[in-house]
Design a protein around this motif. Structure first.
Motif, PDB file in Angstrom:
ATOM      1  N   ALA A  48      73.578  18.572 144.494  1.00 62.56           N
ATOM      2  CA  ALA A  48      74.771  18.961 143.755  1.00 62.56           C
ATOM      3  C   ALA A  48      75.012  18.008 142.591  1.00 62.56           C
ATOM      4  CB  ALA A  48      75.973  18.974 144.686  1.00 62.56           C
ATOM      5  N   GLU A  49      75.982  18.351 141.757  1.00 61.39           N
ATOM      6  CA  GLU A  49      76.422  17.473 140.674  1.00 61.39           C
ATOM      7  C   GLU A  49      77.904  17.173 140.844  1.00 61.39           C
ATOM      8  OE1 GLU A  49      77.218  17.398 135.834  1.00 61.39           O
ATOM      9  OE2 GLU A  49      75.792  18.859 136.645  1.00 61.39           O
ATOM     10  N   ALA A  60      73.516  12.640 139.049  1.00 65.22           N
ATOM     11  CA  ALA A  60      72.439  12.856 138.076  1.00 65.22           C
ATOM     12  C   ALA A  60      71.363  13.723 138.714  1.00 65.22           C
ATOM     13  CB  ALA A  60      71.864  11.516 137.619  1.00 65.22           C
ATOM     14  N   PRO A  61      71.604  15.034 138.813  1.00 65.28           N
ATOM     15  CA  PRO A  61      70.677  15.903 139.544  1.00 65.28           C
ATOM     16  C   PRO A  61      69.231  15.826 139.068  1.00 65.28           C
ATOM     17  CG  PRO A  61      72.694  17.085 139.051  1.00 65.28           C
ATOM     18  CD  PRO A  61      72.782  15.775 138.323  1.00 65.28           C
ATOM     19  N   ALA A  62      68.993  15.810 137.775  1.00 66.26           N
ATOM     20  CA  ALA A  62      67.614  15.820 137.285  1.00 66.26           C
ATOM     21  C   ALA A  62      66.841  14.588 137.749  1.00 66.26           C
ATOM     22  CB  ALA A  62      67.600  15.910 135.756  1.00 66.26           C
ATOM     23  N   VAL A  63      67.503  13.442 137.762  1.00 63.42           N
ATOM     24  CA  VAL A  63      66.836  12.211 138.205  1.00 63.42           C
ATOM     25  C   VAL A  63      66.517  12.284 139.699  1.00 63.42           C
ATOM     26  CG1 VAL A  63      67.046   9.712 138.413  1.00 63.42           C
ATOM     27  CG2 VAL A  63      67.996  10.873 136.417  1.00 63.42           C
ATOM     28  N   LEU A  64      67.499  12.713 140.491  1.00 70.36           N
ATOM     29  CA  LEU A  64      67.304  12.796 141.934  1.00 70.36           C
ATOM     30  C   LEU A  64      66.258  13.857 142.290  1.00 70.36           C
ATOM     31  CD1 LEU A  64      68.064  11.824 144.729  1.00 70.36           C
ATOM     32  CD2 LEU A  64      70.091  13.298 144.653  1.00 70.36           C
ATOM     33  N   ILE A  65      66.258  14.973 141.571  1.00 69.41           N
ATOM     34  CA  ILE A  65      65.267  16.027 141.814  1.00 69.41           C
ATOM     35  C   ILE A  65      63.857  15.487 141.595  1.00 69.41           C
ATOM     36  CG2 ILE A  65      64.348  18.190 140.857  1.00 69.41           C
ATOM     37  CD1 ILE A  65      67.338  18.952 140.342  1.00 69.41           C
ATOM     38  N   GLY A  66      63.681  14.698 140.538  1.00 72.61           N
ATOM     39  CA  GLY A  66      62.362  14.128 140.280  1.00 72.61           C
ATOM     40  C   GLY A  66      61.883  13.239 141.406  1.00 72.61           C
ATOM     41  N   GLY A  80      71.930  22.284 142.665  1.00 73.03           N
ATOM     42  CA  GLY A  80      72.899  23.208 143.253  1.00 73.03           C
ATOM     43  C   GLY A  80      74.329  22.795 142.931  1.00 73.03           C
ATOM     44  N   GLY A  81      74.704  22.688 141.655  1.00 69.82           N
ATOM     45  CA  GLY A  81      73.825  22.990 140.536  1.00 69.82           C
ATOM     46  C   GLY A  81      74.038  21.982 139.437  1.00 69.82           C
ATOM     47  N   VAL A  82      73.457  22.301 138.289  1.00 71.85           N
ATOM     48  CA  VAL A  82      73.815  21.624 137.044  1.00 71.85           C
ATOM     49  C   VAL A  82      75.068  22.303 136.511  1.00 71.85           C
ATOM     50  CG1 VAL A  82      73.170  21.375 134.618  1.00 71.85           C
ATOM     51  CG2 VAL A  82      71.546  20.785 136.411  1.00 71.85           C
ATOM     52  N   MET A  83      76.123  21.510 136.311  1.00 73.77           N
ATOM     53  CA  MET A  83      77.385  22.065 135.827  1.00 73.77           C
ATOM     54  C   MET A  83      77.311  22.164 134.304  1.00 73.77           C
ATOM     55  SD  MET A  83      79.104  22.591 138.625  1.00 73.77           S
ATOM     56  CE  MET A  83      77.515  23.084 139.289  1.00 73.77           C
ATOM     57  N   LEU A  84      77.028  23.340 133.813  1.00 78.63           N
ATOM     58  CA  LEU A  84      76.672  23.535 132.411  1.00 78.63           C
ATOM     59  C   LEU A  84      77.757  23.099 131.427  1.00 78.63           C
ATOM     60  CD1 LEU A  84      74.243  24.367 130.851  1.00 78.63           C
ATOM     61  CD2 LEU A  84      74.945  26.749 131.007  1.00 78.63           C
ATOM     62  N   PRO A  85      79.054  23.202 131.747  1.00 80.41           N
ATOM     63  CA  PRO A  85      80.053  22.715 130.780  1.00 80.41           C
ATOM     64  C   PRO A  85      79.918  21.227 130.454  1.00 80.41           C
ATOM     65  CG  PRO A  85      81.101  24.131 132.399  1.00 80.41           C
ATOM     66  CD  PRO A  85      79.701  23.886 132.891  1.00 80.41           C
ATOM     67  N   ASN A  86      79.244  20.471 131.328  1.00 85.52           N
ATOM     68  CA  ASN A  86      79.108  19.027 131.101  1.00 85.52           C
ATOM     69  C   ASN A  86      77.934  18.670 130.197  1.00 85.52           C
ATOM     70  OD1 ASN A  86      81.177  18.726 132.983  1.00 85.52           O
ATOM     71  ND2 ASN A  86      79.787  18.353 134.683  1.00 85.52           N
ATOM     72  N   HIS A  87      77.085  19.621 129.873  1.00 86.51           N
ATOM     73  CA  HIS A  87      75.815  19.293 129.226  1.00 86.51           C
ATOM     74  C   HIS A  87      75.497  20.227 128.071  1.00 86.51           C
ATOM     75  CE1 HIS A  87      75.038  16.948 132.892  1.00 86.51           C
ATOM     76  NE2 HIS A  87      75.372  18.023 133.559  1.00 86.51           N
TER      77      HIS A  87
END
Length: 349
Positions: A48-49, A60-66, A80-87
């Motif tokens: 999650a984010e 930091a989902p992308a870092v943890l996913i890696g 689950g998920g990337v919160m798009l309003p933040n990015h």
């Protein structure tokens, strides 16, 4: 090890920070739990984010996913998920294109429309003044998807997310309401419904998704995942005891205006004195989730699958890592047992 069952079984991880432990402990636990989930036959593992939430280390989902993808070999890993309003959509495309290049065919990009934090923190993340515009999510999602397609012709001038081109992850729309369900359907994308946030709308949202669905280049038929809070134990009594910290954490989160603090210990939860209002909060948050011994867990999961879930995802917070892992093991065994019943044939058909 592969676990048969009526539908695939997956994990949603908040990287919970337990009382007396650090965020580093929580993040290392996530990697260890993902390895164990792969051995138990789980299909995918999402993180999650959350921001400015001392009870959750998954900021930091992308870092943890890696890290998780590198530590596993078969498990699908995603957000689950990337919160798009933040990015900025461009940044998300670059991050997940890079992940997909390193781990082809194993990366999921789940997109959410909420900020996943309080309004002040949301502004700090965006570095922009003004309120969040919920109506921007569909536009942002379409922009993001476009970066994975690359330039439409050689003469096209514009910004390219170079690592994303040719490295598209499996994109999902996440939600706990009808708007996200309809958007997922209209885009021809798989949909993940957050039963743990809004249990009352699970059935209407799945119906809205299937009614709005239009086949796309990535998905011919609708595919819906249902995520729920799960705490499985050998007996109902043991599960009720182990659920104490998450009950108290839910009460404290509501009292703090939605800010999630570190989870209390089992002893603190046992000593907590509930008011009538506290019990209303707990019932609203956990009353329709999957908490219980083996038979109760099997029954509740079967009920959720029967409403139209093509996949079931479990979010578990427990007093310690071993108890959390045991819950996922019991869940896998009980869902596997469902695989030989009439429900299995109904869902597979």
């Amino acid at each position: 090890m592969s676990q048969p069952g009526p539908v695939p079984l997956s994990v949603l991880d908040l990287a919970p920070v337990l009382d007396g432990r650090t965020t580093a402990d929580a993040l290392h636990d996530s990697v260890a739990l993902a390895r164990a989930a792969e051995e138990l036959g789980y299909h995918r593992y999402w993180v999650a984010e959350h921001h400015n939430a001392p009870g959750a280390a998954s900021s930091a989902p992308a870092v943890l996913i890696g890290q998780i993808a590198a530590a596993t070999s078969r498990l699908r890993v995603g957000s689950g998920g990337v919160m798009l309003p933040n990015h900025a959509p461009l940044v998300v495309a670059e991050q997940f294109g890079t992940l997909s290049a390193f781990h082809p065919g194993r990366i999921d990009l789940g997109l959410g429309r909420a900020p996943g934090t309080d309004p002040v923190t949301a502004q700090a993340l965006r570095r922009a003044a003004g309120p969040l515009a919920g109506g921007d999510f569909p536009r942002q999602a379409v922009e993001l998807l476009g970066y994975f397609d690359g330039p439409q012709d050689d003469a096209a001038a514009g910004v390219r997310a170079v690592p994303a081109e040719g490295n598209r992850p499996e994109v999902w729309v996440l939600g706990s309401g009808l708007g996200s369900a309809e958007l997922a359907g209209s885009l021809g994308l798989p949909f993940a419904y957050a039963h743990q946030f809004n249990a009352e709308l699970t059935v209407p949202a799945l119906r809205a998704y299937r009614e709005a669905f239009r086949p796309s280049a990535v998905l011919e038929r609708p595919y819906a995942l249902v995520a729920a809070f799960v705490l499985a134990a050998e007996t109902d009594e043991e599960a009720d005891l182990l659920a104490g910290p998450i009950r108290v954490a839910a009460i404290r989160t509501v009292r703090a205006g939605g800010r999630q603090n570190a989870y209390p210990t089992l002893a603190e939860a046992q000593a907590y004195e509930y008011s009538a209002h506290d019990r209303q909060i707990v019932d609203g948050f956990l009353g329709r989730q999957v908490i219980g011994g083996r038979a109760e867990v099997r029954r509740r999961v079967a009920d959720l699958i029967a409403v139209g879930a093509d996949e079931f995802m479990a979010m578990t917070v427990a007093p310690d890592f071993d108890t959390r892992l045991a819950s996922y093991r019991i869940l896998a065994e009980e869902v596997a047992a469902l695989g030989s019943g009439p429900l299995a044939g109904a869902r597979r058909g």
